[in-house]
Design a protein around this motif. Structure first.
Motif, PDB file in Angstrom:
ATOM      1  N   PRO A  16      -9.446  26.205  -9.890  1.00  0.00           N
ATOM      2  CA  PRO A  16     -10.545  26.058 -10.852  1.00  0.00           C
ATOM      3  C   PRO A  16     -10.683  27.310 -11.716  1.00  0.00           C
ATOM      4  CG  PRO A  16     -11.265  25.499  -8.639  1.00  0.00           C
ATOM      5  CD  PRO A  16      -9.909  26.121  -8.511  1.00  0.00           C
ATOM      6  N   VAL A  17     -10.900  27.122 -13.017  1.00  0.00           N
ATOM      7  CA  VAL A  17     -11.087  28.231 -13.947  1.00  0.00           C
ATOM      8  C   VAL A  17     -12.225  27.925 -14.905  1.00  0.00           C
ATOM      9  CG1 VAL A  17      -8.688  29.042 -13.875  1.00  0.00           C
ATOM     10  CG2 VAL A  17      -9.351  27.334 -15.570  1.00  0.00           C
ATOM     11  N   GLY A  29     -12.705  23.679 -15.387  1.00  0.00           N
ATOM     12  CA  GLY A  29     -11.755  22.690 -14.906  1.00  0.00           C
ATOM     13  C   GLY A  29     -10.649  23.366 -14.108  1.00  0.00           C
ATOM     14  N   VAL A  30      -9.608  22.628 -13.808  1.00  0.00           N
ATOM     15  CA  VAL A  30      -8.482  23.135 -13.033  1.00  0.00           C
ATOM     16  C   VAL A  30      -7.360  23.488 -14.006  1.00  0.00           C
ATOM     17  CG1 VAL A  30      -6.745  22.554 -11.296  1.00  0.00           C
ATOM     18  CG2 VAL A  30      -9.117  21.799 -11.010  1.00  0.00           C
ATOM     19  N   LEU A  31      -6.808  24.687 -13.875  1.00  0.00           N
ATOM     20  CA  LEU A  31      -5.716  25.117 -14.741  1.00  0.00           C
ATOM     21  C   LEU A  31      -4.457  24.345 -14.383  1.00  0.00           C
ATOM     22  CD1 LEU A  31      -4.711  27.027 -16.958  1.00  0.00           C
ATOM     23  CD2 LEU A  31      -4.171  28.685 -15.154  1.00  0.00           C
ATOM     24  N   GLY A  32      -4.035  23.470 -15.290  1.00  0.00           N
ATOM     25  CA  GLY A  32      -2.874  22.629 -15.039  1.00  0.00           C
ATOM     26  C   GLY A  32      -1.588  23.202 -15.601  1.00  0.00           C
ATOM     27  N   ASN A  39      -1.724  29.040 -24.659  1.00  0.00           N
ATOM     28  CA  ASN A  39      -2.302  27.702 -24.761  1.00  0.00           C
ATOM     29  C   ASN A  39      -2.461  27.228 -23.325  1.00  0.00           C
ATOM     30  OD1 ASN A  39      -2.026  27.636 -27.636  1.00  0.00           O
ATOM     31  ND2 ASN A  39       0.128  27.126 -27.363  1.00  0.00           N
ATOM     32  N   VAL A  40      -3.570  26.616 -22.998  1.00  0.00           N
ATOM     33  CA  VAL A  40      -3.808  26.205 -21.614  1.00  0.00           C
ATOM     34  C   VAL A  40      -4.115  24.711 -21.517  1.00  0.00           C
ATOM     35  CG1 VAL A  40      -4.570  28.473 -20.797  1.00  0.00           C
ATOM     36  CG2 VAL A  40      -6.239  26.906 -21.737  1.00  0.00           C
ATOM     37  N   VAL A  41      -3.718  24.141 -20.398  1.00  0.00           N
ATOM     38  CA  VAL A  41      -4.038  22.755 -20.073  1.00  0.00           C
ATOM     39  C   VAL A  41      -5.067  22.800 -18.954  1.00  0.00           C
ATOM     40  CG1 VAL A  41      -3.162  20.562 -19.199  1.00  0.00           C
ATOM     41  CG2 VAL A  41      -1.724  21.982 -20.688  1.00  0.00           C
ATOM     42  N   ILE A  42      -6.222  22.202 -19.202  1.00  0.00           N
ATOM     43  CA  ILE A  42      -7.296  22.167 -18.209  1.00  0.00           C
ATOM     44  C   ILE A  42      -7.492  20.720 -17.788  1.00  0.00           C
ATOM     45  CG2 ILE A  42      -9.708  22.749 -17.727  1.00  0.00           C
ATOM     46  CD1 ILE A  42      -7.981  25.158 -18.398  1.00  0.00           C
ATOM     47  N   GLU A  43      -7.520  20.501 -16.501  1.00  0.00           N
ATOM     48  CA  GLU A  43      -7.694  19.161 -15.946  1.00  0.00           C
ATOM     49  C   GLU A  43      -9.048  19.074 -15.253  1.00  0.00           C
ATOM     50  OE1 GLU A  43      -4.270  18.878 -13.448  1.00  0.00           O
ATOM     51  OE2 GLU A  43      -2.921  18.628 -15.151  1.00  0.00           O
ATOM     52  N   ASP A  65     -11.579  14.837 -19.154  1.00  0.00           N
ATOM     53  CA  ASP A  65     -10.200  14.389 -19.340  1.00  0.00           C
ATOM     54  C   ASP A  65      -9.303  15.613 -19.457  1.00  0.00           C
ATOM     55  OD1 ASP A  65     -10.753  11.560 -19.542  1.00  0.00           O
ATOM     56  OD2 ASP A  65     -11.603  11.989 -21.517  1.00  0.00           O
ATOM     57  N   THR A  66      -8.019  15.429 -19.219  1.00  0.00           N
ATOM     58  CA  THR A  66      -7.076  16.523 -19.400  1.00  0.00           C
ATOM     59  C   THR A  66      -7.201  17.036 -20.835  1.00  0.00           C
ATOM     60  OG1 THR A  66      -5.567  15.607 -17.778  1.00  0.00           O
ATOM     61  CG2 THR A  66      -4.643  17.174 -19.351  1.00  0.00           C
TER      62      THR A  66
END
Length: 79
Positions: A16-17, A29-32, A39-43, A65-66
């Motif tokens: 989680p971040v 959210g969770v760092l995906g 650039n980051v993907v948060i889930e 959402d992602t």
């Protein structure tokens, strides 16, 4: 946790971040994933309310959402 920024992100994958953006918005959210431009993907994290206290007395919006966030907009990422 200290070190080079990308090393810190690598250690935070699937954790989680809280992401603070330039416009003042804060997301939780969770760092995906991430790339060399940060650039980051948060889930979404399961079983989280719409707003989350990030332990600094501030509230973050829990994503539903992602979401991909462009690195240019990121001020801080807290694990």
């Amino acid at each position: 946790m200290s070190g080079r920024p990308l090393d810190v992100l690598e250690a935070s994958l699937e954790e989680p971040v809280t992401v603070h953006l330039k416009d003042g918005t804060t997301y939780y959210g969770v760092l995906g994933g991430y790339d060399q431009h940060m650039n980051v993907v948060i889930e979404p994290e399961a079983d989280v309310d719409d707003r989350v206290d990030d332990l600094d007395g501030e509230f973050a919006v829990a994503i539903e959402d992602t979401t991909i966030i462009r690195g240019d907009n990121v001020v801080t990422i807290k694990a």
